[in-house]
Design a protein around this motif. Sequence first.
Motif, PDB file in Angstrom:
ATOM      1  N   ALA A 290      22.084  29.244  12.726  1.00 15.85           N
ATOM      2  CA  ALA A 290      21.103  28.805  13.706  1.00 15.85           C
ATOM      3  C   ALA A 290      19.685  28.985  13.178  1.00 15.85           C
ATOM      4  O   ALA A 290      18.813  28.127  13.381  1.00 15.85           O
ATOM      5  N   ILE A 291      19.447  30.101  12.494  1.00 13.91           N
ATOM      6  CA  ILE A 291      18.128  30.327  11.900  1.00 13.91           C
ATOM      7  C   ILE A 291      17.830  29.272  10.838  1.00 13.91           C
ATOM      8  O   ILE A 291      16.725  28.734  10.759  1.00 13.91           O
ATOM      9  N   ASP A 292      18.834  28.982  10.024  1.00 15.56           N
ATOM     10  CA  ASP A 292      18.637  28.004   8.951  1.00 15.56           C
ATOM     11  C   ASP A 292      18.283  26.627   9.507  1.00 15.56           C
ATOM     12  O   ASP A 292      17.547  25.862   8.875  1.00 15.56           O
ATOM     13  N   ARG A 293      18.810  26.297  10.666  1.00 16.57           N
ATOM     14  CA  ARG A 293      18.529  24.980  11.256  1.00 16.57           C
ATOM     15  C   ARG A 293      17.118  24.890  11.825  1.00 16.57           C
ATOM     16  O   ARG A 293      16.607  23.795  12.064  1.00 16.57           O
ATOM     17  N   THR A 294      16.478  26.042  12.074  1.00 15.91           N
ATOM     18  CA  THR A 294      15.168  26.026  12.722  1.00 15.91           C
ATOM     19  C   THR A 294      14.021  26.248  11.748  1.00 15.91           C
ATOM     20  O   THR A 294      12.884  26.364  12.177  1.00 15.91           O
ATOM     21  N   ARG A 295      14.273  26.295  10.444  1.00 10.33           N
ATOM     22  CA  ARG A 295      13.174  26.513   9.501  1.00 10.33           C
ATOM     23  C   ARG A 295      12.250  25.282   9.474  1.00 10.33           C
ATOM     24  O   ARG A 295      12.699  24.153   9.680  1.00 10.33           O
ATOM     25  N   PRO A 296      10.985  25.490   9.207  1.00 14.56           N
ATOM     26  CA  PRO A 296      10.036  24.366   9.178  1.00 14.56           C
ATOM     27  C   PRO A 296      10.409  23.364   8.099  1.00 14.56           C
ATOM     28  O   PRO A 296      11.057  23.711   7.107  1.00 14.56           O
ATOM     29  N   PRO A 297      10.001  22.110   8.263  1.00 19.85           N
ATOM     30  CA  PRO A 297      10.279  21.119   7.215  1.00 19.85           C
ATOM     31  C   PRO A 297       9.551  21.453   5.925  1.00 19.85           C
ATOM     32  O   PRO A 297       8.541  22.156   5.931  1.00 19.85           O
ATOM     33  N   ASN A 298      10.052  20.927   4.820  1.00 22.39           N
ATOM     34  CA  ASN A 298       9.469  21.143   3.489  1.00 22.39           C
ATOM     35  C   ASN A 298       9.460  22.605   3.085  1.00 22.39           C
ATOM     36  O   ASN A 298       8.600  23.046   2.320  1.00 22.39           O
ATOM     37  N   THR A 299      10.391  23.390   3.633  1.00 20.54           N
ATOM     38  CA  THR A 299      10.509  24.805   3.275  1.00 20.54           C
ATOM     39  C   THR A 299      11.805  25.011   2.518  1.00 20.54           C
ATOM     40  O   THR A 299      12.855  24.517   2.924  1.00 20.54           O
TER      41      THR A 299
ATOM     42  N   PRO B 261      15.134  26.602   1.451  1.00 20.64           N
ATOM     43  CA  PRO B 261      16.070  27.457   2.193  1.00 20.64           C
ATOM     44  C   PRO B 261      16.199  28.835   1.562  1.00 20.64           C
ATOM     45  O   PRO B 261      15.938  29.009   0.379  1.00 20.64           O
ATOM     46  N   GLY B 262      16.573  29.793   2.371  1.00 22.29           N
ATOM     47  CA  GLY B 262      16.785  31.162   1.890  1.00 22.29           C
ATOM     48  C   GLY B 262      15.950  32.143   2.678  1.00 22.29           C
ATOM     49  O   GLY B 262      15.131  31.776   3.525  1.00 22.29           O
ATOM     50  N   ARG B 263      16.160  33.412   2.418  1.00 21.85           N
ATOM     51  CA  ARG B 263      15.437  34.465   3.115  1.00 21.85           C
ATOM     52  C   ARG B 263      14.034  34.638   2.507  1.00 21.85           C
ATOM     53  O   ARG B 263      13.791  34.326   1.347  1.00 21.85           O
ATOM     54  N   TYR B 264      13.125  35.174   3.306  1.00 23.83           N
ATOM     55  CA  TYR B 264      11.755  35.411   2.849  1.00 23.83           C
ATOM     56  C   TYR B 264      11.738  36.512   1.792  1.00 23.83           C
ATOM     57  O   TYR B 264      12.389  37.548   1.927  1.00 23.83           O
ATOM     58  N   ARG B 265      10.995  36.281   0.714  1.00 20.37           N
ATOM     59  CA  ARG B 265      10.800  37.276  -0.342  1.00 20.37           C
ATOM     60  C   ARG B 265       9.302  37.486  -0.509  1.00 20.37           C
ATOM     61  O   ARG B 265       8.566  36.528  -0.792  1.00 20.37           O
ATOM     62  N   PRO B 266       8.794  38.719  -0.346  1.00 16.77           N
ATOM     63  CA  PRO B 266       7.350  38.955  -0.459  1.00 16.77           C
ATOM     64  C   PRO B 266       6.863  38.745  -1.888  1.00 16.77           C
ATOM     65  O   PRO B 266       7.621  38.880  -2.848  1.00 16.77           O
TER      66      PRO B 266
END
Length: 329
Positions: free
Chosen positions: A302-311, A313-318
Motif C-alpha cells: 500500500a505504501i509503494d502504491r502511494t509514492r509520488p510520481p517520478n520517485t 522505488p524503495g525505502r528512504y536512505r539518508p
Amino acid sequence: MNALAAELQTYFSVFARSQRDLSEHTICAYRDTWRMLIMFLAARTGTRTEHIDFNHIDSDNVASFLTYLEHERGNTVSTRNARLCAIRAVLAHAMPGHLEHAETISRVLAIPPKRHPKPMLEYLSTEESDVLIAAPNRAGWTGRRDHALLVLAIQTGLRISELCSLTCNDIHLGTGAAVTCTGKGRRKRATPLTSTTATVMTAYLRERATRPGDALFCGPHGKQLSRDALEHRLQAHVATAAASCTSLADKHVTMHTLRHTAAMNLLAEGVDISVIALWLGHQRTQSTDAYLHADMTVKQAAIDRTRPPNTQPGRYRPEPGILAWLAAL
C-alpha cells in the motif's frame, strides 16, 4: 422448585435445543456459566443454591460475578464477555414470562461487554510450518496420524472443533479433492485440498481403514480425539520442532495458530479477503480483517502504491553527509 430453577430447566431442555438448536458446545458453555453464577451468588448472599431466584440476579451481583471471573479465576476479558452473553441469553428468554422481575432483568441485560485490546494474531512462517509438519515420528501409527492432521490443518484452516468431528467420509479424494465439515452456526462448507494434502490423506486413509470407528483422527479405540488431546499432541510436536527451528520457541502455538497460518498463506498468494472469509467459514468479512493487519507485506504494498510520481522505488536512505545536507536546505 422456584421460578429461576423452572426457567433454567425450560431453557436448557426445550428452548436451547428445540427452538434455537444451539450446538452442544454452546449449551455446555451456558450451563457451566449458570452453575458458576449460582454457586457464586450462594456464597455471596449466604443463601442455599436451591433458593437462588431472580431477585438475586441483579446488576450489582452479576457485575461482582464478572469481576470475580477476571480477578479470582483469572479468566480473560473474552471469556468474561462470553459468560455475560450466557447470562443475558437465559434472562432475555425469561423476561416475557416474569414481568414482575422485568426491571431487575433489564438492568442486567444493559451490562455491556467489556472492551479490551486485541493482540496481533500469531501464525507460522513457511519454514516453521515445514519443520512442524516434519516433527511427528512417522515410524509409528500415532506419528503418521499426527502428520496427516498437521498437513490438513495448516492447508485447510479448519477449526479445532471441526477437525475433531471429521469422519472418514468427509474426505473426498480424486478429481476436485476436498474436505467437508459443519462449522459455527451449522454452516456447512467444502474446502479444497492441494495435491500434496490429497496424497498424504490418501496414504493415511488407506491405513486408517484397518482400524475401528469412523472418526478421521481417532484414538487407540477408534473414537475421535478430544480438543485437549489435539492440543497436547500439538505441543509435543512444537517442542520437537523448536529444537531445529528456534523461532518456534518464542511463539505460543495452538491449533488456532494453524488456522491463522492457513489464512495468511492464502493472503500471501493474493487471494481476496472475501474468499478467505468463505474459506474459513466466517459469517462476516470483518472477522477476516485481522489478517490484513497482521500482514506487513500488504501494508508495504500500500505504501509503494502511494509514492509520488517520478520517485525511485524503495525505502528512504539518508544522505551520507548530514551536515552538508542540512547546510544545503
